[in-house]
Design a protein around this motif. Structure first.
Motif, mmCIF file in Angstrom:
data_model
loop_
_atom_site.group_PDB
_atom_site.id
_atom_site.type_symbol
_atom_site.label_atom_id
_atom_site.label_comp_id
_atom_site.label_asym_id
_atom_site.label_seq_id
_atom_site.Cartn_x
_atom_site.Cartn_y
_atom_site.Cartn_z
ATOM 1 N N SER A 64 -12.639 -73.789 70.062
ATOM 2 C CA SER A 64 -13.286 -74.678 71.035
ATOM 3 C C SER A 64 -14.051 -75.795 70.343
ATOM 4 O O SER A 64 -13.933 -76.962 70.705
ATOM 5 N N VAL A 65 -14.846 -75.434 69.345
ATOM 6 C CA VAL A 65 -15.657 -76.436 68.639
ATOM 7 C C VAL A 65 -14.762 -77.361 67.809
ATOM 8 O O VAL A 65 -14.973 -78.570 67.762
ATOM 9 N N ARG A 66 -13.743 -76.801 67.196
ATOM 10 C CA ARG A 66 -12.866 -77.593 66.329
ATOM 11 C C ARG A 66 -11.943 -78.519 67.122
ATOM 12 O O ARG A 66 -11.746 -79.672 66.755
ATOM 13 N N LEU A 67 -11.399 -78.053 68.218
ATOM 14 C CA LEU A 67 -10.349 -78.791 68.917
ATOM 15 C C LEU A 67 -10.827 -79.648 70.086
ATOM 16 O O LEU A 67 -10.138 -80.591 70.475
ATOM 17 N N GLU A 68 -11.979 -79.338 70.644
ATOM 18 C CA GLU A 68 -12.415 -80.018 71.863
ATOM 19 C C GLU A 68 -13.604 -80.935 71.579
ATOM 20 O O GLU A 68 -14.691 -80.462 71.279
ATOM 21 N N SER A 69 -13.377 -82.225 71.722
ATOM 22 C CA SER A 69 -14.443 -83.184 71.423
ATOM 23 C C SER A 69 -15.635 -83.052 72.365
ATOM 24 O O SER A 69 -16.757 -83.356 71.984
ATOM 25 N N GLY A 70 -15.425 -82.568 73.568
ATOM 26 C CA GLY A 70 -16.516 -82.424 74.526
ATOM 27 C C GLY A 70 -17.309 -81.142 74.391
ATOM 28 O O GLY A 70 -18.325 -80.948 75.050
ATOM 29 N N VAL A 71 -16.867 -80.243 73.505
ATOM 30 C CA VAL A 71 -17.605 -79.003 73.259
ATOM 31 C C VAL A 71 -18.561 -79.249 72.100
ATOM 32 O O VAL A 71 -18.141 -79.466 70.975
ATOM 33 N N ILE A 72 -19.837 -79.225 72.402
ATOM 34 C CA ILE A 72 -20.860 -79.438 71.374
ATOM 35 C C ILE A 72 -21.214 -78.109 70.713
ATOM 36 O O ILE A 72 -21.388 -78.026 69.506
ATOM 37 N N SER A 73 -21.287 -77.050 71.516
ATOM 38 C CA SER A 73 -21.652 -75.744 70.978
ATOM 39 C C SER A 73 -21.011 -74.632 71.794
ATOM 40 O O SER A 73 -21.052 -74.658 73.015
ATOM 41 N N ILE A 74 -20.417 -73.708 71.096
ATOM 42 C CA ILE A 74 -20.089 -72.379 71.631
ATOM 43 C C ILE A 74 -20.627 -71.461 70.536
ATOM 44 O O ILE A 74 -19.971 -71.212 69.542
ATOM 45 N N TYR A 75 -21.871 -71.057 70.689
ATOM 46 C CA TYR A 75 -22.563 -70.339 69.625
ATOM 47 C C TYR A 75 -22.858 -68.902 70.063
ATOM 48 O O TYR A 75 -23.835 -68.630 70.748
#
Length: 143
Positions: A64-75
């Motif tokens: 999610s973080v690597r591929l999606e520019s709109g995902v800032i954080s999935i922590y």
């Protein structure tokens, strides 16, 4: 021990991703708390599925973080005294980024394969209190 390794791997991934976000000005210009979607997912996992769940969650959050520019954080995090209690800090650029995230193959894989592993799920939408400080967090990580 395995959970600790996963925790450190996720932290390294987050630090790497944040440092790749660009310079100080780019972070400040891209930040708009009014548009952002911030959520904390509170998840309880059945003990017998914990290792498998964490493996799938790690793959999903990294993609999610690597591929999606709109995902800032999935922590993802776990409670130290109760590792079956998972918390995920989710930050999306905006509602559209979140909606797009739900349609990705990696999220759909995560959701369908972990459904039987989840004992409970609570999604808590949040709002930023101190909008000015958030971009500074990302700046400090890139120093």
């Amino acid at each position: 021990m395995k959970l600790l390794q996963i925790k450190y791997q996720i932290l390294i991934l987050v630090l790497f991703t944040v440092s790749a976000c660009g310079q100080k000005e780019q972070n400040q210009n891209a930040f708009n708390a009014d548009d952002m979607m911030i959520r904390i997912s509170e998840i309880e996992i059945y003990q017998e599925h914990l290792d498998e769940y964490l493996s799938i969650l790690k793959e999903e959050s990294e993609a999610s973080v690597r591929l999606e520019s709109g995902v800032i954080s999935i922590y993802p995090m776990y409670q130290k005294d109760n590792p079956t209690e998972i918390r995920i800090l989710e930050i999306y650029k905006d509602k559209e980024a979140y909606e797009s995230h739900l349609q990705t193959p990696h999220f759909k894989h995560y959701k369908t394969t972990t459904l039987k592993m989840v004992k409970s799920l609570k999604l808590v939408d949040m709002g930023a209190i101190d909008e000015e400080t958030m971009p500074k967090i990302f700046e400090k990580l890139s120093e």
